[in-house]
Design an enzyme around this catalytic site. Structure first.
Site, mmCIF file in Angstrom:
data_model
loop_
_atom_site.group_PDB
_atom_site.id
_atom_site.type_symbol
_atom_site.label_atom_id
_atom_site.label_comp_id
_atom_site.label_asym_id
_atom_site.label_seq_id
_atom_site.Cartn_x
_atom_site.Cartn_y
_atom_site.Cartn_z
ATOM 1 N N ARG A 25 0.864 -1.214 0.084
ATOM 2 C CA ARG A 25 0.093 -0.031 -0.189
ATOM 3 C C ARG A 25 0.771 1.185 -0.016
ATOM 4 O O ARG A 25 0.595 2.234 0.770
ATOM 5 C CB ARG A 25 -0.744 0.010 1.174
ATOM 6 N N ARG A 29 -3.856 6.566 0.705
ATOM 7 C CA ARG A 29 -4.376 7.693 1.514
ATOM 8 C C ARG A 29 -3.562 8.294 2.209
ATOM 9 O O ARG A 29 -3.917 9.275 2.746
ATOM 10 C CB ARG A 29 -5.755 7.246 1.894
ATOM 11 N N ARG A 38 -8.017 11.109 -5.529
ATOM 12 C CA ARG A 38 -9.084 10.474 -5.027
ATOM 13 C C ARG A 38 -10.241 11.189 -4.991
ATOM 14 O O ARG A 38 -11.424 10.882 -5.164
ATOM 15 C CB ARG A 38 -9.014 9.720 -3.614
ATOM 16 N N ASP A 74 -6.395 -3.532 -7.377
ATOM 17 C CA ASP A 74 -7.113 -4.219 -6.165
ATOM 18 C C ASP A 74 -7.405 -5.334 -6.320
ATOM 19 O O ASP A 74 -7.383 -5.915 -7.787
ATOM 20 C CB ASP A 74 -8.314 -3.328 -5.998
ATOM 21 N N TYR A 151 -14.428 -12.760 0.493
ATOM 22 C CA TYR A 151 -15.269 -11.504 -0.106
ATOM 23 C C TYR A 151 -16.566 -12.059 -1.035
ATOM 24 O O TYR A 151 -17.423 -11.427 -0.619
ATOM 25 C CB TYR A 151 -14.152 -10.490 -0.793
HETATM 26 O O1 CP3 Z 1 -0.131 -2.006 -2.279
HETATM 27 C C1 CP3 Z 1 -0.537 -1.102 -3.079
HETATM 28 O O2 CP3 Z 1 0.009 0.009 -3.069
HETATM 29 C C2 CP3 Z 1 -1.028 -1.531 -4.500
HETATM 30 C C3 CP3 Z 1 -2.385 -1.352 -4.209
HETATM 31 C C4 CP3 Z 1 -3.419 -2.362 -3.553
HETATM 32 C C5 CP3 Z 1 -4.683 -1.833 -3.178
HETATM 33 N N1 CP3 Z 1 -5.390 -2.982 -2.764
HETATM 34 C C6 CP3 Z 1 -5.472 -0.411 -3.595
HETATM 35 C C7 CP3 Z 1 -6.377 -0.066 -2.545
HETATM 36 C C8 CP3 Z 1 -3.476 -3.611 -3.241
HETATM 37 C C9 CP3 Z 1 -2.077 -4.530 -3.430
HETATM 38 C C10 CP3 Z 1 -4.675 -4.005 -2.579
HETATM 39 C C11 CP3 Z 1 -4.768 -5.359 -2.103
HETATM 40 C C12 CP3 Z 1 -5.961 -5.765 -1.472
HETATM 41 N N2 CP3 Z 1 -7.155 -5.175 -1.552
HETATM 42 C C13 CP3 Z 1 -6.072 -6.612 -0.441
HETATM 43 C C14 CP3 Z 1 -4.911 -7.411 0.245
HETATM 44 C C15 CP3 Z 1 -4.164 -6.734 0.787
HETATM 45 C C16 CP3 Z 1 -4.400 -6.253 2.210
HETATM 46 O O3 CP3 Z 1 -4.492 -5.190 2.333
HETATM 47 O O4 CP3 Z 1 -4.504 -7.103 3.012
HETATM 48 C C17 CP3 Z 1 -7.444 -6.572 0.057
HETATM 49 C C18 CP3 Z 1 -7.932 -7.706 1.290
HETATM 50 C C19 CP3 Z 1 -8.315 -5.542 -0.750
HETATM 51 C C20 CP3 Z 1 -9.756 -5.369 -0.703
HETATM 52 C C21 CP3 Z 1 -9.887 -4.038 -0.157
HETATM 53 N N3 CP3 Z 1 -9.565 -2.936 -1.003
HETATM 54 C C22 CP3 Z 1 -10.478 -3.576 0.616
HETATM 55 C C23 CP3 Z 1 -10.574 -4.382 2.025
HETATM 56 C C24 CP3 Z 1 -10.122 -2.196 0.874
HETATM 57 C C25 CP3 Z 1 -11.037 -1.133 1.779
HETATM 58 C C26 CP3 Z 1 -10.349 -0.924 2.907
HETATM 59 C C27 CP3 Z 1 -9.896 0.193 3.184
HETATM 60 O O5 CP3 Z 1 -8.623 0.262 3.479
HETATM 61 O O6 CP3 Z 1 -10.547 1.325 2.929
HETATM 62 C C28 CP3 Z 1 -9.673 -1.677 -0.398
HETATM 63 C C29 CP3 Z 1 -9.623 -0.460 -1.034
HETATM 64 C C30 CP3 Z 1 -8.246 0.037 -1.537
HETATM 65 N N4 CP3 Z 1 -7.501 -0.761 -2.349
HETATM 66 C C31 CP3 Z 1 -7.665 1.199 -1.163
HETATM 67 C C32 CP3 Z 1 -6.487 1.019 -1.902
HETATM 68 C C33 CP3 Z 1 -5.359 2.159 -1.630
HETATM 69 C C34 CP3 Z 1 -8.096 2.175 -0.127
HETATM 70 C C35 CP3 Z 1 -7.998 3.520 -0.620
HETATM 71 C C36 CP3 Z 1 -9.155 4.191 -1.396
HETATM 72 O O7 CP3 Z 1 -10.280 3.963 -0.794
HETATM 73 O O8 CP3 Z 1 -8.930 5.084 -1.926
#
Ligand code: CP3
Length: 347
Positions: A25, A29, A38, A74, A151
């Site tokens: 990540r 944010r 965003r 994602d 999910y």
């Molecule tokens: O790591 C990186 O910089 C690459 C991008 C990346 C994102 N999601 C962008 C994202 C990666 C590798 C993921 C993986 C991901 N997504 C996982 C596995 C890794 C982990 O964190 O355990 C999972 C479970 C997801 C599913 C997911 N996507 C969730 C549960 C959420 C919401 C939770 C939250 O933090 O709000 C997301 C949204 C998401 N994916 C964001 C980002 C940067 C949040 C930012 C936004 O809303 O702009």
């Protein structure tokens, strides 16, 4: 040594001049530049635009000395062409509006061509690879089978995975079909990312640690192993397998056959590596909450991990899980710089 070489050599457990570092990540944010983008676009809009995802992928690269970039995407959008309805609801995280609950739901999941349906991410990979040169390696990724299934079955994030485990325990044939479909989709997608220019791929089975080791071996490991074998059959790019809460099952995770095993902070990296074995590289394992800390205390935490690893080749410095929203940006940059400074090797 340039970042790309440093990172890829460490994946293969070869000698490096400094320990490579990147952060899960690392684009997100906690960054003002990300929040600005965003404010104009939803997460799914960014992922659906190769230009925007390439731009977001590059933000951390421009701001700190990380040795790898991870393509901004994602794990959940690849479920959409299978038939899942995905939404990122404000403040709630991901929602899947048509969760699956039985064998016929699983039978209805469609196979698809990632080259057609996930074109924006593949195009973003190709353009980021060009922008990066040898500055940093480019990592592609996909969700791991247990995490994706959770999910799809729960309809969103979950604490105890009751529905997921119930389906798994009570209808092993349906579970097997789901794993087979997710395994096929994931292997195809990772192979397409490699063809587009990804130099390494990471499987995020982030919630696999919710299973006991025997259940992981029985219900998930064969699929993960097949995904990795299929990637290995067509390329020599390193594969990283990452999960959290896996300290009690590192032998099972390692049995999936990845080149690199991700470990979280709930186990010391030295002990984890002992269980994983010297024939694998290890990625981790700073507690992401440490990044709210600064100065000597943050430095001591970085130093402690590097000291535990010692001079063993094959360490990639990372967090045990993703950077949290609210993390001060300068602390992330400081850790990247510290890893390089403190690990500089004499020749
Ligand atoms: O790591 C990186 O910089 C690459 C991008 C990346 C994102 N999601 C962008 C994202 C990666 C590798 C993921 C993986 C991901 N997504 C996982 C596995 C890794 C982990 O964190 O355990 C999972 C479970 C997801 C599913 C997911 N996507 C969730 C549960 C959420 C919401 C939770 C939250 O933090 O709000 C997301 C949204 C998401 N994916 C964001 C980002 C940067 C949040 C930012 C936004 O809303 O702009």
């Amino acid at each position: 040594m340039l970042g790309s070489e440093r990172f890829l050599r460490a994946c293969r457990r070869e000698q490096v001049d400094r320990t490579p570092v990147w952060f899960m990540r690392q684009a997100g944010r906690y960054q003002a530049a990300y929040r600005e983008i965003r404010a104009q676009h939803t997460l799914l809009d960014i992922v659906a635009s190769s230009e925007l995802s390439a731009r977001v992928t590059m933000i951390p690269i421009e701001n700190m000395p990380v040795d790898a970039a991870i393509i901004f995407a994602d794990i959940l959008p690849p479920l959409v062409p299978m038939g899942m309805q995905l939404e990122f609801a404000r403040g709630e995280g991901p929602v899947l509006h048509n969760p699956i609950s039985n064998r016929s739901d699983i039978e209805a999941l469609k196979p698809y061509d990632p080259g057609a349906e996930l074109r924006s991410t593949l195009d973003a990979i190709s353009s980021v690879r060009q922008m990066l040169g040898e500055r940093a390696a480019l990592i592609g990724f996909a969700g791991g089978p247990f995490t994706l299934a959770s999910y799809m079955i729960e309809g969103g994030s979950s604490r105890n995975y009751v529905k997921t485990k119930q389906l798994m325990y009570t209808d092993e044939a349906a579970w097997g079909l789901l794993m087979a479909k997710l395994g096929d989709m994931t292997a195809d997608y990772l192979i397409a990312q490699i063809a587009a220019g990804a130099q390494c791929v990471q499987l995020f089975d982030s919630w696999a640690g919710a299973l006991g080791p025997d259940d992981y071996r029985r219900y998930v490991l064969p699929t993960t192993r097949t995904i990795i074998e299929r990637v290995k059959a067509v390329s020599d790019v390193p594969v990283i397998l990452f999960g959290t809460n896996t300290s009690g099952m590192l032998d099972a995770i390692t049995a999936a056959g990845s080149d690199v095993v991700g470990v979280d902070w709930r186990i010391s990296i030295d002990k984890a590596w002992g269980e994983i074995g010297a024939d694998r590289a290890v990625q981790g394992n700073l507690d992401p909450v440490r990044l709210f800390d600064s100065g000597e205390s943050l430095k001591a935490a970085v130093e402690a991990i590097l000291d535990e690893v010692g001079n063993r080749p094959g360490h990639i410095f990372n967090l045990g899980h993703g950077i949290l929203p609210g993390t001060p940006e300068e602390n992330v940059r400081t850790v990247a710089e510290l890893v390089h400074q403190l690990s500089e090797r004499q020749h």
